[in-house]
Design a protein around this motif. Structure first.
Motif, mmCIF file in Angstrom:
data_model
loop_
_atom_site.group_PDB
_atom_site.id
_atom_site.type_symbol
_atom_site.label_atom_id
_atom_site.label_comp_id
_atom_site.label_asym_id
_atom_site.label_seq_id
_atom_site.Cartn_x
_atom_site.Cartn_y
_atom_site.Cartn_z
ATOM 1 N N MET A 3 -1.428 1.670 -9.303
ATOM 2 C CA MET A 3 -2.812 2.100 -9.494
ATOM 3 C C MET A 3 -2.907 3.605 -9.701
ATOM 4 O O MET A 3 -3.735 4.092 -10.474
ATOM 5 N N ALA A 4 -2.080 4.353 -8.997
ATOM 6 C CA ALA A 4 -2.084 5.812 -9.169
ATOM 7 C C ALA A 4 -1.652 6.176 -10.578
ATOM 8 O O ALA A 4 -2.180 7.110 -11.193
ATOM 9 N N MET A 5 -0.686 5.440 -11.124
ATOM 10 C CA MET A 5 -0.217 5.726 -12.476
ATOM 11 C C MET A 5 -1.266 5.441 -13.537
ATOM 12 O O MET A 5 -1.331 6.113 -14.569
ATOM 13 N N VAL A 6 -2.113 4.436 -13.304
ATOM 14 C CA VAL A 6 -3.158 4.128 -14.277
ATOM 15 C C VAL A 6 -4.458 4.843 -13.943
ATOM 16 O O VAL A 6 -5.487 4.615 -14.572
ATOM 17 N N GLY A 7 -4.436 5.696 -12.921
ATOM 18 C CA GLY A 7 -5.592 6.504 -12.611
ATOM 19 C C GLY A 7 -6.653 5.769 -11.842
ATOM 20 O O GLY A 7 -7.812 6.205 -11.794
ATOM 21 N N GLY A 8 -6.294 4.651 -11.185
ATOM 22 C CA GLY A 8 -7.262 3.885 -10.413
ATOM 23 C C GLY A 8 -7.092 4.141 -8.934
ATOM 24 O O GLY A 8 -6.177 4.807 -8.493
ATOM 25 N N ALA A 9 -7.990 3.597 -8.147
ATOM 26 C CA ALA A 9 -7.922 3.707 -6.687
ATOM 27 C C ALA A 9 -7.585 2.362 -6.109
ATOM 28 O O ALA A 9 -8.193 1.363 -6.444
ATOM 29 N N ALA A 10 -6.570 2.319 -5.243
ATOM 30 C CA ALA A 10 -6.191 1.055 -4.620
ATOM 31 C C ALA A 10 -6.761 0.980 -3.226
ATOM 32 O O ALA A 10 -6.927 1.980 -2.581
ATOM 33 N N PHE A 43 -8.051 -13.434 -10.005
ATOM 34 C CA PHE A 43 -8.483 -12.640 -8.857
ATOM 35 C C PHE A 43 -9.609 -11.651 -9.181
ATOM 36 O O PHE A 43 -10.271 -11.164 -8.269
ATOM 37 N N GLY A 44 -9.807 -11.356 -10.459
ATOM 38 C CA GLY A 44 -10.930 -10.538 -10.859
ATOM 39 C C GLY A 44 -10.824 -9.063 -10.517
ATOM 40 O O GLY A 44 -11.769 -8.313 -10.722
ATOM 41 N N ARG A 45 -9.695 -8.636 -9.988
ATOM 42 C CA ARG A 45 -9.478 -7.237 -9.605
ATOM 43 C C ARG A 45 -8.056 -6.849 -9.944
ATOM 44 O O ARG A 45 -7.108 -7.609 -9.688
ATOM 45 N N THR A 46 -7.907 -5.628 -10.483
ATOM 46 C CA THR A 46 -6.577 -5.184 -10.869
ATOM 47 C C THR A 46 -5.649 -5.048 -9.673
ATOM 48 O O THR A 46 -4.484 -5.457 -9.736
ATOM 49 N N PRO A 106 0.840 -15.091 -5.809
ATOM 50 C CA PRO A 106 -0.580 -15.404 -5.626
ATOM 51 C C PRO A 106 -0.897 -15.993 -4.262
ATOM 52 O O PRO A 106 -1.973 -15.744 -3.699
ATOM 53 N N GLY A 107 0.031 -16.767 -3.713
ATOM 54 C CA GLY A 107 -0.222 -17.387 -2.415
ATOM 55 C C GLY A 107 -0.467 -16.373 -1.314
ATOM 56 O O GLY A 107 -1.303 -16.582 -0.435
ATOM 57 N N ALA A 108 0.261 -15.240 -1.356
ATOM 58 C CA ALA A 108 0.074 -14.210 -0.337
ATOM 59 C C ALA A 108 -1.304 -13.570 -0.455
ATOM 60 O O ALA A 108 -1.959 -13.273 0.559
ATOM 61 N N VAL A 109 -1.755 -13.344 -1.679
ATOM 62 C CA VAL A 109 -3.082 -12.753 -1.884
ATOM 63 C C VAL A 109 -4.166 -13.715 -1.411
ATOM 64 O O VAL A 109 -5.142 -13.313 -0.766
ATOM 65 N N LEU A 110 -4.002 -14.996 -1.707
ATOM 66 C CA LEU A 110 -4.966 -15.992 -1.247
ATOM 67 C C LEU A 110 -4.951 -16.105 0.271
ATOM 68 O O LEU A 110 -6.006 -16.233 0.908
ATOM 69 N N ARG A 111 -3.774 -16.055 0.858
ATOM 70 C CA ARG A 111 -3.654 -16.212 2.306
ATOM 71 C C ARG A 111 -4.399 -15.111 3.051
ATOM 72 O O ARG A 111 -5.059 -15.361 4.068
ATOM 73 N N TYR A 112 -4.306 -13.870 2.542
ATOM 74 C CA TYR A 112 -4.903 -12.735 3.242
ATOM 75 C C TYR A 112 -6.242 -12.309 2.643
ATOM 76 O O TYR A 112 -6.855 -11.356 3.114
ATOM 77 N N GLY A 113 -6.683 -12.999 1.602
ATOM 78 C CA GLY A 113 -7.951 -12.648 0.997
ATOM 79 C C GLY A 113 -7.939 -11.295 0.314
ATOM 80 O O GLY A 113 -8.965 -10.627 0.208
ATOM 81 N N GLY A 114 -6.792 -10.866 -0.144
ATOM 82 C CA GLY A 114 -6.644 -9.558 -0.783
ATOM 83 C C GLY A 114 -5.205 -9.108 -0.707
ATOM 84 O O GLY A 114 -4.289 -9.929 -0.575
ATOM 85 N N ILE A 115 -4.988 -7.799 -0.774
ATOM 86 C CA ILE A 115 -3.631 -7.262 -0.726
ATOM 87 C C ILE A 115 -3.016 -7.584 0.631
ATOM 88 O O ILE A 115 -3.557 -7.199 1.667
ATOM 89 N N PRO A 116 -1.880 -8.280 0.675
ATOM 90 C CA PRO A 116 -1.289 -8.665 1.961
ATOM 91 C C PRO A 116 -0.732 -7.461 2.714
ATOM 92 O O PRO A 116 -0.421 -6.429 2.106
ATOM 93 N N PRO A 117 -0.598 -7.567 4.026
ATOM 94 C CA PRO A 117 -0.151 -6.424 4.841
ATOM 95 C C PRO A 117 1.355 -6.223 4.817
ATOM 96 O O PRO A 117 1.986 -5.965 5.840
ATOM 97 N N TYR A 118 1.962 -6.345 3.650
ATOM 98 C CA TYR A 118 3.383 -6.066 3.495
ATOM 99 C C TYR A 118 3.521 -4.624 3.006
ATOM 100 O O TYR A 118 2.984 -4.283 1.938
ATOM 101 N N PRO A 119 4.202 -3.761 3.722
ATOM 102 C CA PRO A 119 4.328 -2.372 3.267
ATOM 103 C C PRO A 119 4.827 -2.252 1.839
ATOM 104 O O PRO A 119 4.358 -1.411 1.080
ATOM 105 N N GLU A 120 5.789 -3.105 1.453
ATOM 106 C CA GLU A 120 6.317 -3.010 0.091
ATOM 107 C C GLU A 120 5.241 -3.304 -0.947
ATOM 108 O O GLU A 120 5.157 -2.636 -1.987
ATOM 109 N N THR A 121 4.408 -4.310 -0.666
ATOM 110 C CA THR A 121 3.362 -4.676 -1.622
ATOM 111 C C THR A 121 2.258 -3.634 -1.653
ATOM 112 O O THR A 121 1.751 -3.275 -2.723
#
Length: 326
Positions: A319-326, A282-285, A296-311
């Motif tokens: 990402m917050a723990m590693v100091g990145g921006a999601a 996916f080339g992105r953390t 992976p199927g959910a990410v492919l289906r939505y072209g990115g982070i899927p609209p599941y609140p849990e995900t």
């Protein structure tokens, strides 16, 4: 996850809930059924399954060693947008203030009384809001009739009153009581900075650093995944059956050649190989993390982070723990 990030996501989460249509229970069930079917199809390819309605959180019967204030806040965030219902204890129907508090802590293995006035007697007293930490309980009025969960920066998560939903709110009134119910070691750990780079001062740091050197996956990222997934518990089992420190589904573990997902060494090695594959794919953390949680199927289906609140919560938290921006 930072308070700013929490606030900026509230409207988005509420919009997603609205788009799911009337009948929260039906929508949640349909989403879970879709993810279950999808993950089953992907299991032989080594794709991890999302852990039912609670994301990757393990099923805990005792307080997790790694349960700090940040984890309490992350758990509470899952219920943003749930409507207020007096006496409510079921998030599929609605929650009241003490129902929210009890549910959040119960999910983390800590039993609290049912009503706010009794919850305001739990744990240890905190002298003032200036000394409060994320995860502390803020009680209001005398006698106590309202309670929320402090998230830092003068804000809390609360189930406010009829007609409104679980939300992030400013602490505008002086609390009647502030109570710290986390174990002492967990509360002190909640103020730790972001996990990044080489893993240090965390459980299994040597395993994370060794896997990072072998597979080129950041040791801090692996450590953050373990913190989010299991609270560093090698014996954790999620409601969906994910196992061990890195919460690998049995089919995923087999696909990775992990004979015993409860063995921390095998679990970290397998998870590092899986993350290496997802990062390359996916080339992105953030997208790789979404695939670790939802498949992976959910990410492919939505072209990115899927609209599941849990995900979405999972990705933001790690990402917050590693100091990145999601």
């Amino acid at each position: 996850m930072s308070v700013t990030a929490v606030s900026s996501r509230v409207a988005e989460i509420q919009a997603v809930l609205s788009q799911l249509g009337a009948g929260r229970t039906t929508s949640a069930a349909a989403g879970a059924a879709f993810r279950s079917t999808l993950d089953g199809a992907l299991a032989t390819a080594g794709a991890p399954a999302a852990s039912a309605a609670t994301g990757s959180a393990p099923s805990l019967t005792t307080p997790a060693t790694g349960t700090g204030g940040a984890r309490v806040v992350a758990e509470a965030e899952k219920y943003l947008g749930v409507p207020y219902v007096w006496g409510g204890t079921d998030p599929n129907k609605g929650l009241d203030c003490s129902g929210l508090v009890q549910l959040v802590y119960r999910n983390l293995g800590i039993d609290l009384p049912r009503v706010s006035r009794d919850q305001a007697q739990a744990g240890q007293a905190v002298p003032s809001l200036a000394q409060a930490q994320p995860g502390d309980l803020l009680a209001f009025n005398s006698p106590v009739s309202h309670i929320g969960i402090y998230i830092g920066d003068g804000k809390m998560i609360e189930a406010p009153r009829p007609g409104l939903s679980v939300r992030v709110a400013d602490v505008t009134d002086t609390p009647t009581a502030i109570r710290r119910v986390l174990p002492a070691e967990a509360a002190s750990a909640s103020g730790a900075g972001p996990v990044s780079g080489r893993a240090t001062a965390v459980p299994y740091a040597d395993l994370f650093n060794r896997a990072a050197a072998t597979y080129g996956v950041d040791a801090g990222l692996l450590s953050a995944i373990a913190r989010q997934e299991s609270g560093f518990r090698p014996d954790a089992v999620s409601p969906a059956g994910a196992q061990g420190l890195m919460q690998l589904m049995p089919a995923t573990a087999r696909g990775l050649g992990v004979g015993d997902p409860f063995d921390p060494s095998q679990a970290v090695d397998g998870a590092a190989r899986l993350m290496r594959d997802l990062l390359d794919r996916f080339g992105r953390t953030d997208h790789a993390l979404a695939a670790y949680n939802a498949g992976p199927g959910a990410v492919l289906r939505y072209g990115g982070i899927p609209p599941y609140p849990e995900t979405q919560n999972y990705v933001r938290s790690v990402m917050a723990m590693v100091g990145g921006a999601a």
